[in-house]
Design an enzyme around this catalytic site. Structure first.
Site, PDB file in Angstrom:
ATOM      1  N   SER A  29       0.733  -1.101  -0.037  1.00  0.00           N
ATOM      2  CA  SER A  29       0.237  -0.063  -0.079  1.00  0.00           C
ATOM      3  C   SER A  29       0.870   1.253  -0.043  1.00  0.00           C
ATOM      4  O   SER A  29       0.690   2.153  -0.812  1.00  0.00           O
ATOM      5  CB  SER A  29      -0.800   0.083   1.177  1.00  0.00           C
ATOM      6  OG  SER A  29      -1.768  -1.020   1.044  1.00  0.00           O
ATOM      7  N   GLN A 176      -9.272   2.273  -0.927  1.00  0.00           N
ATOM      8  CA  GLN A 176      -8.995   2.490  -2.152  1.00  0.00           C
ATOM      9  C   GLN A 176      -9.913   3.641  -2.652  1.00  0.00           C
ATOM     10  O   GLN A 176      -9.667   4.620  -3.498  1.00  0.00           O
ATOM     11  CB  GLN A 176      -9.257   1.379  -2.945  1.00  0.00           C
ATOM     12  CG  GLN A 176      -8.069   0.394  -2.836  1.00  0.00           C
ATOM     13  CD  GLN A 176      -8.068  -0.940  -3.503  1.00  0.00           C
ATOM     14  OE1 GLN A 176      -9.145  -1.442  -4.291  1.00  0.00           O
ATOM     15  NE2 GLN A 176      -7.298  -1.858  -3.299  1.00  0.00           N
ATOM     16  N   ASP A 327      -7.249  -8.162   4.134  1.00  0.00           N
ATOM     17  CA  ASP A 327      -6.257  -8.973   3.480  1.00  0.00           C
ATOM     18  C   ASP A 327      -5.660 -10.279   3.913  1.00  0.00           C
ATOM     19  O   ASP A 327      -5.125 -11.107   3.222  1.00  0.00           O
ATOM     20  CB  ASP A 327      -5.127  -8.341   2.770  1.00  0.00           C
ATOM     21  CG  ASP A 327      -5.766  -7.075   1.725  1.00  0.00           C
ATOM     22  OD1 ASP A 327      -6.768  -7.335   1.250  1.00  0.00           O
ATOM     23  OD2 ASP A 327      -4.674  -6.059   1.516  1.00  0.00           O
ATOM     24  N   ARG A 358     -12.719 -14.240  -2.309  1.00  0.00           N
ATOM     25  CA  ARG A 358     -11.532 -14.956  -1.396  1.00  0.00           C
ATOM     26  C   ARG A 358     -12.569 -15.959  -0.395  1.00  0.00           C
ATOM     27  O   ARG A 358     -11.870 -16.838  -0.126  1.00  0.00           O
ATOM     28  CB  ARG A 358     -10.967 -14.143  -0.592  1.00  0.00           C
ATOM     29  CG  ARG A 358      -9.637 -13.406  -1.517  1.00  0.00           C
ATOM     30  CD  ARG A 358      -8.806 -12.244  -0.811  1.00  0.00           C
ATOM     31  NE  ARG A 358      -7.666 -12.021  -1.503  1.00  0.00           N
ATOM     32  CZ  ARG A 358      -6.914 -10.977  -1.511  1.00  0.00           C
ATOM     33  NH1 ARG A 358      -7.196 -10.259  -0.383  1.00  0.00           N
ATOM     34  NH2 ARG A 358      -5.779 -10.991  -1.992  1.00  0.00           N
ATOM     35  N   ARG A 403      -2.801 -14.208  -2.715  1.00  0.00           N
ATOM     36  CA  ARG A 403      -2.819 -14.467  -1.178  1.00  0.00           C
ATOM     37  C   ARG A 403      -3.507 -15.803  -1.065  1.00  0.00           C
ATOM     38  O   ARG A 403      -3.380 -16.548  -0.275  1.00  0.00           O
ATOM     39  CB  ARG A 403      -3.791 -13.244  -0.448  1.00  0.00           C
ATOM     40  CG  ARG A 403      -3.032 -11.963  -0.498  1.00  0.00           C
ATOM     41  CD  ARG A 403      -3.543 -11.165   0.568  1.00  0.00           C
ATOM     42  NE  ARG A 403      -3.169  -9.648   0.341  1.00  0.00           N
ATOM     43  CZ  ARG A 403      -2.215  -8.965   0.230  1.00  0.00           C
ATOM     44  NH1 ARG A 403      -0.888  -9.715   0.787  1.00  0.00           N
ATOM     45  NH2 ARG A 403      -1.933  -7.854  -0.017  1.00  0.00           N
TER      46      ARG A 403
HETATM   47  C1  S3P Z   1      -5.642  -1.238  -0.108  1.00  0.00           C
HETATM   48  C2  S3P Z   1      -6.735  -1.521   0.183  1.00  0.00           C
HETATM   49  C3  S3P Z   1      -7.839  -2.608   0.471  1.00  0.00           C
HETATM   50  C4  S3P Z   1      -7.143  -3.810   0.418  1.00  0.00           C
HETATM   51  C5  S3P Z   1      -5.850  -3.738  -0.691  1.00  0.00           C
HETATM   52  C6  S3P Z   1      -4.906  -2.541  -0.466  1.00  0.00           C
HETATM   53  C7  S3P Z   1      -4.998   0.158  -0.193  1.00  0.00           C
HETATM   54  O1  S3P Z   1      -8.807  -2.564  -0.589  1.00  0.00           O
HETATM   55  O2  S3P Z   1      -7.728  -4.958   0.214  1.00  0.00           O
HETATM   56  O3  S3P Z   1      -4.967  -4.930  -0.812  1.00  0.00           O
HETATM   57  O4  S3P Z   1      -3.785  -0.005  -0.409  1.00  0.00           O
HETATM   58  O5  S3P Z   1      -5.557   1.034  -0.209  1.00  0.00           O
HETATM   59  P1  S3P Z   1      -9.948  -1.855  -0.327  1.00  0.00           P
HETATM   60  O6  S3P Z   1      -9.911  -0.472  -0.144  1.00  0.00           O
HETATM   61  O7  S3P Z   1     -10.959  -2.319  -1.584  1.00  0.00           O
HETATM   62  O8  S3P Z   1     -10.923  -2.488   0.658  1.00  0.00           O
END
Ligand code: S3P
Length: 450
Positions: A29, A176, A327, A358, A403
């Site tokens: 991230s 996100q 995750d 998942r 994963r």
């Molecule tokens: C992430 C947010 C998560 C996560 C992804 C990384 C990020 O997704 O599952 O692996 O870096 O902002 P979501 O925002 O869809 O929950």
């Protein structure tokens, strides 16, 4: 990069204890955000410890095609010469984000308020994932999106010519979506406000503040209210990327379930919006300790020590913790299968729209290896078989999901019979050194001939 090469079938079997030090790669991230924010700053951002997984490399390529200069100087050592907020140029080809939902969604936000038109695509997993959750709020800035039915990639965004700031309540717990709106808000005049009912990972907020943006978070009854003042000049940064807790989860959990193991996983980011798995494991009775708890680069960091934990009990995972371990449910279900009693996971509908569904992918593969799993739209329950009690002997399908592949290889390290995974290729998206790292700890993982 769309798709990847030939499938890489792998198998893991029970061997001796896992022991040693596991140096996992940089946080995915934070790596994506370092490149994107570096590209939106004026001047040179230097990054140390960047994850060189395919997802992040695809984001680096995207930043280049938008006009930033992105250079690798040595392994993990990168620099980005940014073009400034609103400075992205129109790319002359399609931006391919490969397997990465984070990459495509954050970049969509970053370009949405620039006067450019950009077309995005991705691999067979990414083109199935929902993008309306991003394009809906971006439309409020004045951005137009033309995608496939159901808001799927490939998709073309036409950036807003006169962006207006937005006030947006995120309808699903998603860092996100929050981040896409904040990145779009950077080039809108005035204040963009994002409200999230449940706290999701806050790297974007922390890093925007680090880059000199005016951003404040207020905790109210409605949740977290994040206010960003648009059109700042972002100042280039020196970024030290902490190691990824989501990658650390694999050697940690493998050590907990393989008899006699004792593994140290140093320098792991323990931002509270990311550390839910470790809390859950400790509640289950895991012998997991934090050593040298300290702060590094604006994030809490510790060395994790995990030892074989035959006394672990299944628990009901608090649904309000879901966002901080979203995750990690696949690997948690592997630990749950090796604990006593049932582990109940609720409030996790988001798991169905990740790199794969998942819940379905883990439930199918666990059942193929002799574990009883029940599941519904936003919940699943795994019946523990006790330490070393998983029969194994089955093949799990990875569904282009890193994963899922890593989780089943960890399952095989503790099961009575070997566990096979049809394609371990996607592991390279987030944890390219998984195979040698686990082997160095003593894991028995082999590539299989097809
Ligand atoms: C992430 C947010 C998560 C996560 C992804 C990384 C990020 O997704 O599952 O692996 O870096 O902002 P979501 O925002 O869809 O929950």
């Amino acid at each position: 990069m769309s798709g990847h090469g030939e499938p890489i079938p792998m198998q893991a079997r029970r061997g001796g204890p896992l022991s040693g030090v596991a140096e996992v790669p940089g946080d995915k991230s934070i790596s994506h955000r370092s490149l994107i924010l570096g590209a939106m700053a004026v001047g040179e951002t230097r990054i140390t410890g960047l994850l060189e997984g395919q997802d992040v490399l695809d984001t680096a390529a995207a930043m280049r095609s938008l006009g930033a200069e992105v250079t690798q100087h040595a392994p993990g050592e990168w620099s980005v010469h940014g073009v400034g907020v609103g400075g992205f140029g129109e790319p002359d080809r399609v931006i391919d984000c490969g397997n990465s939902g984070t990459g495509v969604r954050l970049i969509m936000g970053a370009v949405a308020t620039c006067r450019i038109t950009v077309t995005f695509t991705g691999d067979a997993s990414l083109v199935k994932r929902p993008m309306a959750r991003i394009t809906d709020p971006l439309a409020q800035f004045g951005t137009a999106a033309y995608g496939r039915a159901g808001g799927r990639l490939p998709m073309t965004l036409v950036g807003a010519t006169d962006p207006v700031p937005v006030r947006y309540t995120v309808p699903v717990p998603s860092a996100q979506v929050k981040s896409a709106v904040l990145l779009a808000g950077l080039n809108a005049p005035g204040q963009t406000v994002v409200i999230e009912a449940e706290a999701t990972r806050d790297h974007t907020e922390r890093m925007l503040a680090g880059f000199g943006a005016e951003i404040a978070t207020e905790v109210t009854e409605a949740g977290r209210v994040i206010t960003l003042t648009g059109q700042p000049e972002l100042q280039p940064q020196e970024i030290l990327v902490p190691r990824d807790p989501s990658s650390a989860a694999f050697p940690v959990c493998a050590a907990l379930i393989v008899e006699g193991s004792d593994v140290l996983v140093p320098n792991i980011g323990l931002n509270p919006t990311r550390a839910g798995l470790f809390e859950t494991l400790r509640e289950m009775g895991a012998d997991l300790t934090y050593e040298n708890l300290r702060a590094a680069g604006g994030e809490p960091v510790a060395d994790l020590r995990a030892r074989f934990s035959p006394e672990m009990q299944g628990i009901e995972v608090p649904p309000e913790r879901a966002a901080s371990m979203i995750d990690e449910y696949p690997i948690l279900s592997v630990v749950a299968a090796n604990a006593q009693g049932r582990t109940v996971m609720r409030g996790v509908a988001e798991l169905r729209v990740k790199e794969s569904d998942r819940i379905a992918a883990m439930a199918d593969g666990l059942r193929a290896n002799g574990v009883t799993v029940e599941d519904g739209p936003d919940w699943w329950i795994v019946d523990g078989r006790g330490p070393g009690g998983v029969p194994g002997g089955g093949t799990a399908l990875a569904h282009l999901d890193h994963r899922i592949a890593m989780s089943f290889l960890c399952l095989g390290m503790a099961a009575e019979k070997p566990v096979a995974v049809d394609d371990a290729g996607p592991i390279a998206t987030s944890f390219p050194i998984f195979e040698p790292l686990m082997r160095d700890l003593g894991a028995q993982i082999v590539r299989q001939n097809r």
